[in-house]
Design a protein around this motif. Structure first.
Motif, PDB file in Angstrom:
ATOM      1  N   THR A   1       0.841  -1.194   0.000  1.00  0.00           N
ATOM      2  CA  THR A   1       0.000   0.000   0.000  1.00  0.00           C
ATOM      3  C   THR A   1       0.876   1.244   0.000  1.00  0.00           C
ATOM      4  O   THR A   1       1.910   1.294   0.675  1.00  0.00           O
ATOM      5  CB  THR A   1      -0.943   0.056   1.211  1.00  0.00           C
ATOM      6  N   VAL A   2       0.457   2.231  -0.767  1.00  0.00           N
ATOM      7  CA  VAL A   2       1.043   3.566  -0.754  1.00  0.00           C
ATOM      8  C   VAL A   2      -0.037   4.507  -0.242  1.00  0.00           C
ATOM      9  O   VAL A   2      -1.086   4.674  -0.880  1.00  0.00           O
ATOM     10  CB  VAL A   2       1.512   3.983  -2.159  1.00  0.00           C
ATOM     11  N   THR A   3       0.211   5.112   0.922  1.00  0.00           N
ATOM     12  CA  THR A   3      -0.789   5.966   1.566  1.00  0.00           C
ATOM     13  C   THR A   3      -0.249   7.380   1.689  1.00  0.00           C
ATOM     14  O   THR A   3       0.844   7.596   2.223  1.00  0.00           O
ATOM     15  CB  THR A   3      -1.139   5.436   2.963  1.00  0.00           C
ATOM     16  N   TYR A   4      -1.010   8.359   1.194  1.00  0.00           N
ATOM     17  CA  TYR A   4      -0.597   9.756   1.226  1.00  0.00           C
ATOM     18  C   TYR A   4      -1.022  10.405   2.548  1.00  0.00           C
ATOM     19  O   TYR A   4      -1.760   9.805   3.348  1.00  0.00           O
ATOM     20  CB  TYR A   4      -1.178  10.498   0.028  1.00  0.00           C
ATOM     21  N   ALA A   5      -0.556  11.633   2.761  1.00  0.00           N
ATOM     22  CA  ALA A   5      -0.787  12.317   4.036  1.00  0.00           C
ATOM     23  C   ALA A   5      -2.270  12.527   4.329  1.00  0.00           C
ATOM     24  O   ALA A   5      -2.680  12.589   5.496  1.00  0.00           O
ATOM     25  CB  ALA A   5      -0.050  13.654   4.050  1.00  0.00           C
ATOM     26  N   ASP A   6      -3.080  12.634   3.283  1.00  0.00           N
ATOM     27  CA  ASP A   6      -4.519  12.838   3.501  1.00  0.00           C
ATOM     28  C   ASP A   6      -5.265  11.527   3.742  1.00  0.00           C
ATOM     29  O   ASP A   6      -6.496  11.514   3.833  1.00  0.00           O
ATOM     30  CB  ASP A   6      -5.140  13.583   2.320  1.00  0.00           C
TER      31      ASP A   6
ATOM     32  N   GLN B   1       7.788   2.366   5.670  1.00  0.00           N
ATOM     33  CA  GLN B   1       8.737   3.468   5.535  1.00  0.00           C
ATOM     34  C   GLN B   1       8.040   4.709   4.987  1.00  0.00           C
ATOM     35  O   GLN B   1       7.236   4.625   4.054  1.00  0.00           O
ATOM     36  CB  GLN B   1       9.868   3.063   4.583  1.00  0.00           C
ATOM     37  N   LYS B   2       8.365   5.866   5.566  1.00  0.00           N
ATOM     38  CA  LYS B   2       7.885   7.139   5.032  1.00  0.00           C
ATOM     39  C   LYS B   2       8.891   7.672   4.018  1.00  0.00           C
ATOM     40  O   LYS B   2      10.103   7.519   4.181  1.00  0.00           O
ATOM     41  CB  LYS B   2       7.683   8.158   6.154  1.00  0.00           C
ATOM     42  N   TYR B   3       8.367   8.329   2.987  1.00  0.00           N
ATOM     43  CA  TYR B   3       9.200   8.917   1.941  1.00  0.00           C
ATOM     44  C   TYR B   3       8.817  10.384   1.758  1.00  0.00           C
ATOM     45  O   TYR B   3       7.620  10.717   1.694  1.00  0.00           O
ATOM     46  CB  TYR B   3       9.014   8.183   0.605  1.00  0.00           C
ATOM     47  N   ASN B   4       9.830  11.239   1.682  1.00  0.00           N
ATOM     48  CA  ASN B   4       9.560  12.633   1.341  1.00  0.00           C
ATOM     49  C   ASN B   4       9.610  12.816  -0.166  1.00  0.00           C
ATOM     50  O   ASN B   4       9.893  11.867  -0.915  1.00  0.00           O
ATOM     51  CB  ASN B   4      10.529  13.581   2.059  1.00  0.00           C
ATOM     52  N   PHE B   5       9.349  14.023  -0.597  1.00  0.00           N
ATOM     53  CA  PHE B   5       9.235  14.304  -2.034  1.00  0.00           C
ATOM     54  C   PHE B   5      10.054  15.538  -2.378  1.00  0.00           C
ATOM     55  O   PHE B   5       9.984  16.545  -1.677  1.00  0.00           O
ATOM     56  CB  PHE B   5       7.757  14.521  -2.397  1.00  0.00           C
ATOM     57  N   GLU B   6      10.849  15.445  -3.450  1.00  0.00           N
ATOM     58  CA  GLU B   6      11.627  16.584  -3.933  1.00  0.00           C
ATOM     59  C   GLU B   6      11.481  16.682  -5.445  1.00  0.00           C
ATOM     60  O   GLU B   6      11.431  15.659  -6.136  1.00  0.00           O
ATOM     61  CB  GLU B   6      13.112  16.430  -3.569  1.00  0.00           C
ATOM     62  N   ARG B   7      11.418  17.920  -5.928  1.00  0.00           N
ATOM     63  CA  ARG B   7      11.329  18.143  -7.371  1.00  0.00           C
ATOM     64  C   ARG B   7      12.551  18.924  -7.848  1.00  0.00           C
ATOM     65  O   ARG B   7      12.947  19.914  -7.227  1.00  0.00           O
ATOM     66  CB  ARG B   7      10.059  18.915  -7.736  1.00  0.00           C
TER      67      ARG B   7
ATOM     68  N   GLU C   1       3.777  13.489  -4.150  1.00  0.00           N
ATOM     69  CA  GLU C   1       3.576  13.887  -2.761  1.00  0.00           C
ATOM     70  C   GLU C   1       4.287  12.901  -1.845  1.00  0.00           C
ATOM     71  O   GLU C   1       4.533  11.750  -2.232  1.00  0.00           O
ATOM     72  CB  GLU C   1       2.079  13.892  -2.411  1.00  0.00           C
ATOM     73  N   PRO C   2       4.596  13.316  -0.622  1.00  0.00           N
ATOM     74  CA  PRO C   2       5.124  12.355   0.354  1.00  0.00           C
ATOM     75  C   PRO C   2       4.113  11.237   0.599  1.00  0.00           C
ATOM     76  O   PRO C   2       2.899  11.432   0.483  1.00  0.00           O
ATOM     77  CB  PRO C   2       5.350  13.197   1.612  1.00  0.00           C
ATOM     78  N   PHE C   3       4.612  10.069   0.959  1.00  0.00           N
ATOM     79  CA  PHE C   3       3.722   8.941   1.215  1.00  0.00           C
ATOM     80  C   PHE C   3       4.380   7.976   2.201  1.00  0.00           C
ATOM     81  O   PHE C   3       5.576   8.063   2.495  1.00  0.00           O
ATOM     82  CB  PHE C   3       3.374   8.210  -0.087  1.00  0.00           C
ATOM     83  N   THR C   4       3.580   7.052   2.680  1.00  0.00           N
ATOM     84  CA  THR C   4       4.057   5.957   3.519  1.00  0.00           C
ATOM     85  C   THR C   4       3.853   4.652   2.762  1.00  0.00           C
ATOM     86  O   THR C   4       2.749   4.372   2.277  1.00  0.00           O
ATOM     87  CB  THR C   4       3.303   5.907   4.857  1.00  0.00           C
ATOM     88  N   LEU C   5       4.918   3.886   2.655  1.00  0.00           N
ATOM     89  CA  LEU C   5       4.870   2.609   1.944  1.00  0.00           C
ATOM     90  C   LEU C   5       4.844   1.464   2.948  1.00  0.00           C
ATOM     91  O   LEU C   5       5.662   1.408   3.873  1.00  0.00           O
ATOM     92  CB  LEU C   5       6.091   2.470   1.039  1.00  0.00           C
TER      93      LEU C   5
END
Length: 210
Positions: A109-114, A190-196, A166-170
């Motif tokens: 599962t990939v779950t976003y902050a919302d 694991q949580k992942y941040n996001f960079e562009r 967006e950041p997400f939790t895997l």
């Protein structure tokens, strides 16, 4: 003697003419390339997802997880771009690890902050099983000798699973299956941040950074 000299001059002139006709297009292309290089630019629109806090500690082995954003690379200027949906790669190399025959994923599962679960993971047909393959390489011994080595590897791709920048939790749950059928379960969260990375640079700078 005079006739022979004239014939030689004519022959050399013909050779020069032939060489010029062959090299002029190549020289023109090279000159055009040199003139165009400074004016060509490379644009970036790529993203990266980095694990927050590094790899989680666990008493049990689990695969290394990589987020592949499917970056397309230009050959002559253009756009370096990440292409959604992105993929999850699970890598397990057994050079110095317990030998297993396959890996099976039972939950991804990939779950976003919302709180939204990515539909890419929701659509996966689980369980997913990936077999090992034999990787061959050479190893140099302390005495300088080189010996061939064979080791098992598992490289599992879970495609089209991340659709938002967006950041997400895997969360991944699964199990290793050994040759004798013994099962070793694992759980990865694991949580992942996001960079562009969105910028432009000259083609010369792009080549110098390759």
């Amino acid at each position: 003697m005079v006739a022979s000299s004239i014939a030689t001059i004519h022959h050399d002139s013909a050779n020069d003419l032939t060489m010029n006709s062959l090299t002029h297009p190549a020289l023109s292309l090279l000159l055009a390339s040199c003139l165009l290089l400074p004016s060509c630019s490379t644009r970036y629109d790529r993203v990266t997802f980095n694990a927050v806090g590094g790899k989680p500690a666990s008493p049990k082995p689990f695969p290394d997880i990589v987020i592949d954003t499917n970056v397309s690379m230009p050959t002559w200027g253009g756009l370096v771009k990440s292409n959604k949906p992105y993929d999850i790669l699970a890598l397990y190399y057994m050079d110095n690890a317990p030998i297993v025959a396959s890996i099976e994923f039972t939950k991804v599962t990939v779950t976003y902050a919302d709180g939204t679960v990515d539909p890419g993971t929701a659509a996966l047909k689980l369980p997913m099983r990936f077999q090992h393959f034999i990787y061959e390489y050479t190893d140099r011994k302390p005495d300088g000798s080189v010996v061939p080595v064979k080791a098992r590897r598992i490289e599992a791709e879970i495609p089209r699973t991340i659709n938002r920048d967006e950041p997400f939790t895997l969360l991944i749950e699964g199990r290793f299956i050994k040759d004798n059928g013994t099962i070793s379960p694992f759980r990865f969260r694991q949580k992942y941040n996001f960079e562009r990375d969105k910028r432009s640079e000259s083609w010369v700078d792009y080549l110098s950074n390759c």
